[in-house]
Each structure stands twice: as structure tokens, then as C-alpha cells.
Design an enzyme around this catalytic site. Structure first.
Site, PDB file in Angstrom:
ATOM      1  N   ASP A  67      -0.369   4.348   1.008  1.00 59.94           N
ATOM      2  CA  ASP A  67      -0.843   5.318   2.042  1.00 59.94           C
ATOM      3  C   ASP A  67      -0.136   5.138   3.509  1.00 59.94           C
ATOM      4  O   ASP A  67       0.436   3.997   3.682  1.00 59.94           O
ATOM      5  CB  ASP A  67      -2.537   5.245   2.414  1.00 59.94           C
ATOM      6  CG  ASP A  67      -3.077   3.923   2.907  1.00 59.94           C
ATOM      7  OD1 ASP A  67      -2.390   2.874   2.185  1.00 59.94           O
ATOM      8  OD2 ASP A  67      -3.782   3.873   3.506  1.00 59.94           O
TER       9      ASP A  67
ATOM     10  N   HIS B  60       3.948   3.377  12.468  1.00 58.11           N
ATOM     11  CA  HIS B  60       2.854   4.349  13.194  1.00 58.11           C
ATOM     12  C   HIS B  60       3.465   5.113  14.404  1.00 58.11           C
ATOM     13  O   HIS B  60       2.746   5.865  14.894  1.00 58.11           O
ATOM     14  CB  HIS B  60       1.721   3.670  13.637  1.00 58.11           C
ATOM     15  CG  HIS B  60       0.812   2.932  12.636  1.00 58.11           C
ATOM     16  ND1 HIS B  60      -0.285   2.370  12.728  1.00 58.11           N
ATOM     17  CD2 HIS B  60       1.166   2.713  11.253  1.00 58.11           C
ATOM     18  CE1 HIS B  60      -0.795   1.727  11.708  1.00 58.11           C
ATOM     19  NE2 HIS B  60       0.277   1.970  10.895  1.00 58.11           N
TER      20      HIS B  60
ATOM     21  N   HIS C  57       0.733  -1.252  -0.248  1.00 57.40           N
ATOM     22  CA  HIS C  57      -0.023  -0.003  -0.117  1.00 57.40           C
ATOM     23  C   HIS C  57       0.948   1.447  -0.064  1.00 57.40           C
ATOM     24  O   HIS C  57       1.943   1.247   0.267  1.00 57.40           O
ATOM     25  CB  HIS C  57      -0.944  -0.081   1.200  1.00 57.40           C
ATOM     26  CG  HIS C  57      -0.311  -0.039   2.593  1.00 57.40           C
ATOM     27  ND1 HIS C  57      -0.027   1.202   3.344  1.00 57.40           N
ATOM     28  CD2 HIS C  57      -0.148  -0.989   3.375  1.00 57.40           C
ATOM     29  CE1 HIS C  57       0.601   0.817   4.458  1.00 57.40           C
ATOM     30  NE2 HIS C  57       0.551  -0.571   4.518  1.00 57.40           N
TER      31      HIS C  57
ATOM     32  N   ASP D 280       6.177   1.285   7.216  1.00 57.04           N
ATOM     33  CA  ASP D 280       5.073   0.765   7.081  1.00 57.04           C
ATOM     34  C   ASP D 280       4.246   1.594   5.873  1.00 57.04           C
ATOM     35  O   ASP D 280       3.644   2.745   6.120  1.00 57.04           O
ATOM     36  CB  ASP D 280       4.228   0.756   8.212  1.00 57.04           C
ATOM     37  CG  ASP D 280       2.707   0.247   8.061  1.00 57.04           C
ATOM     38  OD1 ASP D 280       2.430  -0.294   6.976  1.00 57.04           O
ATOM     39  OD2 ASP D 280       1.817   0.568   8.818  1.00 57.04           O
TER      40      ASP D 280
ATOM     41  N   GLU E  26       4.565  -6.020   3.990  1.00 57.90           N
ATOM     42  CA  GLU E  26       4.438  -5.540   5.359  1.00 57.90           C
ATOM     43  C   GLU E  26       5.555  -5.771   6.284  1.00 57.90           C
ATOM     44  O   GLU E  26       6.318  -6.649   6.006  1.00 57.90           O
ATOM     45  CB  GLU E  26       3.039  -5.995   6.159  1.00 57.90           C
ATOM     46  CG  GLU E  26       1.926  -5.530   5.337  1.00 57.90           C
ATOM     47  CD  GLU E  26       1.343  -4.151   5.874  1.00 57.90           C
ATOM     48  OE1 GLU E  26       2.387  -3.511   6.446  1.00 57.90           O
ATOM     49  OE2 GLU E  26       0.188  -3.732   5.086  1.00 57.90           O
TER      50      GLU E  26
ATOM     51  N   GLU F  61      -5.269   1.241   2.482  1.00 58.99           N
ATOM     52  CA  GLU F  61      -4.938  -0.098   3.409  1.00 58.99           C
ATOM     53  C   GLU F  61      -5.010   0.346   4.912  1.00 58.99           C
ATOM     54  O   GLU F  61      -5.647  -0.233   5.768  1.00 58.99           O
ATOM     55  CB  GLU F  61      -3.681  -0.758   3.231  1.00 58.99           C
ATOM     56  CG  GLU F  61      -3.344  -2.067   3.777  1.00 58.99           C
ATOM     57  CD  GLU F  61      -3.001  -1.859   5.110  1.00 58.99           C
ATOM     58  OE1 GLU F  61      -3.114  -2.802   6.020  1.00 58.99           O
ATOM     59  OE2 GLU F  61      -2.437  -0.707   5.661  1.00 58.99           O
ATOM     60  N   GLU F  62      -4.504   1.430   5.290  1.00 56.37           N
ATOM     61  CA  GLU F  62      -4.684   2.070   6.500  1.00 56.37           C
ATOM     62  C   GLU F  62      -6.022   1.964   6.997  1.00 56.37           C
ATOM     63  O   GLU F  62      -6.109   2.201   8.537  1.00 56.37           O
ATOM     64  CB  GLU F  62      -3.856   3.195   6.819  1.00 56.37           C
ATOM     65  CG  GLU F  62      -2.280   2.909   6.500  1.00 56.37           C
ATOM     66  CD  GLU F  62      -1.516   2.240   7.490  1.00 56.37           C
ATOM     67  OE1 GLU F  62      -2.108   1.939   8.515  1.00 56.37           O
ATOM     68  OE2 GLU F  62      -0.296   1.918   7.664  1.00 56.37           O
TER      69      GLU F  62
END
Length: 413
Positions: free
Chosen positions: A110, A385, A108, A137, A195, A171-172
Site C-alpha cells: 500500500d 510521502h 508492504h 516507500d 523500507e 502498513e501505512e
């Protein structure tokens, strides 16, 4: 502290990369750096925050533009698939006449919000790590996959089957990008989802059931509380039941690769002002499921049990679905698993199988289209994150080589 070092000191080189002060850092690549690293540096500079989380989030448009430019320059076929206004999946294809052996590489574009991360969009090398929002990520994975696709474009005879790269949106939040990709119905024999797995071959991951539970009371003036029924006091009974009954029950069982299912109350909201007995209180529950559990069954049983066992205590409760997501449980003898193990072993990486506790796009590939899938990528979910997000430089290099070796191996075993 890493975050302090990110925000203070250091010098930028000619390419705009911040390097730590001192006598030099061997982790900072020079002209001989692995080709995936400059790609990751470029991606970190691109703000691609999912706008669901932050109104200032710019989404994936600039990332998609960047991926498209690189892939077209490499001679790869590129399709943009609109998912939301201004937010497109990028679908990149290399066809070598083996559609029955198509390998999908998916990652992903985003990220979560920049939050309190200093210099979040400035790629910074220090102590063998590359810092920046999305480094872990999961732009590190996407950079490695781009490296593999570009190398395959130069050496199409080396790959074991057709290749498709999907750089997806959303995805997030709600994985709408992957769902849109699956609607295309492209034939895929196996998939690797990028991931952070610490370079481990993940064949299992937890799924998720998210619900909002609301207690319903009766409003009254706070000087006459007996005339009302506090929804917050009701919710205290719900929270006690989750802590004292549900948590120990879940902890008593486990999956060999993913561990135990869990339940977490992530938010709580109740009341309107201090002098009113509250007539409503809402919590949001995150229940992580393990392979073998079905999300729709877990959701139903959770709601029924909360209502049934708490009704005698005067709790009036309704439950609303927020999200259902499946667990991943790929057979260990699947072709994609055997190819991944062979690829890892061939370049000296760990070929043992493992599970991860988080959810990702892989379970949707398996559940909705029956595509055997693994999860693989640089870095650890512990760094995702965070306000000092980073990825080991060596992980990025090794993951890129793993993706390339997998492209050669899949379809040939």
C-alpha cells in the site's frame, strides 16, 4: 523543481516510461537495465493507495495480482491471505528443505494518497532518480525482493535456507496485514523488512504512542463567557505544558542509533460555532518512543502526568488510545545482522549498523514472535510521502543485489 519537471515536458518511450528531454540521461536504463527496474516501473503504474486515507484508494488488489502472476511464472508457491475484503497479503515460498533457517523478506504494497503529486502513476527517470508514488516507500524494496525470489527460484541450490516473501497490506495505516501473517505461525529464523534506509542496515527504530486528549468545558452563550468554561482555553494550557515541559525533557535523553524521543501535536479540533463557548477540544498526540521504552508504560505515564499536573490549573482532561507500536532493538550479534553485514560487505556496500526514526513492520516481528529483524531498502525516508517522491536508480539496483546476497548468506554463518 522536480515536481515541475514531472508535470511538464518529456516524452514517453514505447514502454510508457516518461524520460526527461535534453541530450539524454545516463540514469535512464536501456535494454541492459537491471531486472528490478522494470518491475518497479510496473508497480508505480499500479494505484495501491490505502483506502483508509482516501475513498478513491484502490487498495492492494492489483498489486497482489501482479506479484502473484510474476511469482507463479517463476515457479514459486503462492498463497493469498485475505485481510480485508478485496485486500490480500501475498505469501510466496521457496522451500529447499531448511525450514530452521527460513529467511523472511517483507514489504508492504500500500501507499499513501497520490496527493498533489503530478503524474504520480507515471514512472519518470531523471537525474539518476526514478519518480512515482511508492517508488521510495516502499515499492523499490518490494521490486528488489521479487528479483531475489525469482533468482532464487532459478538457483535454489544457492540459497542458505528456505525463503518466504510476504507482500503485505495496510502498513501505512495499522499494519493489519503483518499481524494477519504472524497468525499463520510460519517458522522464521530471521527477517529483512523493506523500507527506505539509504542502503543502511537498520537494527533499531523508534516506536509510537498515539493518543487523543480531550478537554471538557461548559458551553455558554458567547455574550456571557463567564457562565461557561472554554475547553479551548483549557487546551492552551495543555499545549503550553507539552511545549515547555515535555519537549525539553525528551530532548535531554537519546538512543545511540535512533536519537531522542519526541512528542508532536498533529491535529486540533474544538468548538461548534463562533458564538458558543466551546465545551470540547481534542488534540491528537504522536509520541515517538526509543528502544528501552515500553509503549503501554509511556501511554499510562503521559496520561497520568497531564491530568495530575494540569488539574490545579482547572484542566479537565481525558485521554483515549489511538495506537501503540513498539520500538525495534535487534541484538547486534543476531544471525540476521551478521548475515546482512557479510552480504553488504561482499558487494561493496556499507556494513555499519544504524537506526531509523520511523516505525515499520520489523518491530512487530520482534515483539510478537521474537523474530530477529533488520530494516533495509533503497531511498530515504525524506522522499517518502512527498509530492515528488523518488528513489535513486542505483539504490534500487544495489538493494536488489543485497537481498539476493542475503538470501545466499543467511543460514550459512
Amino acid at each position: 523543481m522536480a515536481t515541475e519537471a514531472l508535470g511538464h515536458g518529456g516524452d514517453e518511450n514505447e514502454s510508457g516510461i516518461r524520460q526527461a528531454n535534453g541530450n539524454g540521461d545516463a540514469s535512464v536504463p536501456g535494454n541492459g537495465k537491471h531486472p528490478a527496474l522494470p518491475v518497479l516501473e510496473d508497480m508505480i503504474r499500479i494505484q495501491s493507495v490505502n483506502p483508509y486515507f482516501d475513498e478513491s484508494g484502490e487498495g492492494e488488489r492489483a498489486m497482489a495480482d501482479y506479484v502473484e502472476r510474476r511469482c507463479r511464472a517463476a515457479g514459486l508457491a503462492v498463497t493469498r491471505q485475505n485481510v480485508f475484503p478485496g485486500r490480500d497479503n501475498l505469501i510466496v515460498e521457496l522451500r529447499v528443505g531448511k525450514p530452521d533457517k527460513t529467511l523472511l523478506l517483507e514489504a508492504h504494497m500500500d501507499t499513501v494518497t497520490l496527493g498533489g503529486m503530478p503524474d504520480a502513476l507515471m514512472p519518470t527517470y531523471r537525474d539518476g532518480r526514478l519518480y512515482g508514488r511508492g517508488a521510495c516507500d516502499t515499492k523499490g524494496s518490494l521490486a528488489g525482493m521479487l528479483y531475489a525470489m525469482e533468482r532464487a527460484a532459478r538457483n535454489p541450490e544457492a540459497v542458505g535456507g528456505d525463503l518466504v516473501l510476504c507482500a503485505s497490506v495496510d502498513e501505512e495505516h495499522a499494519y493489519k496485514g503483518l499481524l494477519a501473517f504472524l497468525e499463520l505461525g510460519l517458522p522464521v529464523a530471521g527477517a529483512v523488512v523493506g523500507e527506505p534506509t539509504e542502503l543502511g542496515i537498520a537494527v533499531a527504530n523508534k516506536g509510537c504512542v498515539r493518543v487523543a486528549a480531550t478537554t471538557h468545558g461548559k458551553a455558554a452563550h458567547s455574550s456571557m463567557p463567564a457562565e461557561g468554561d472554554s475547553a479551548i482555553m483549557q487546551m492552551m494550557r495543555v499545549l503550553r505544558f507539552i511545549r515547555e515541559r515535555l519537549e525539553p525533557e525528551l530532548a535531554s535523553r537519546a538512543h545511540p542509533l535512533c536519537g531522542s524521543p519526541t512528542i508532536v501535536v498533529g491535529t486540533i479540533r474544538g468548538g461548534t460555532q463562533i458564538n458558543i463557548v466551546p465545551d470540547r477540544c481534542v488534540i491528537e498526540i504522536d509520541r515517538r518512543i526509543i528502544p528501552g521504552e515500553r509503549p503501554e508504560i509511556v501511554e499510562r505515564e503521559l496520561a497520568e502526568r497531564l491530568r495530575r499536573e494540569l488539574a490545579p490549573e482547572g484542566v479537565k482532561l481525558t485521554v483515549e488510545r489511538l495506537l501503540l507500536d513498539w520500538a525495534l532493538d535487534t541484538p547486534h550479534d543476531a544471525a540476521i545482522v551478521r548475515a546482512a553485514q557479510a552480504a553488504a560487505a561482499a558487494i561493496g556496500l556499507d556494513d555499519n549498523l544504524r537506526g531509523v526514526t520511523y516505525g515499520c513492520d520489523a518491530s512487530k516481528l520482534q515483539e510478537l514472535k521474537g523474530i530477529p529483524s533488520i530494516v533495509y531498502g533503497p531511498g530515504s525516508i525524506a522522499q517518502a510521502h512527498t509530492n515528488d517522491e523518488w528513489v535513486p536508480v542505483s539504490d534500487v539496483e544495489r538493494a536488489a543485489e543485497f537481498y539476493w546476497r542475503l538470501a545466499q548468506t543467511f543460514g550459512r554463518l
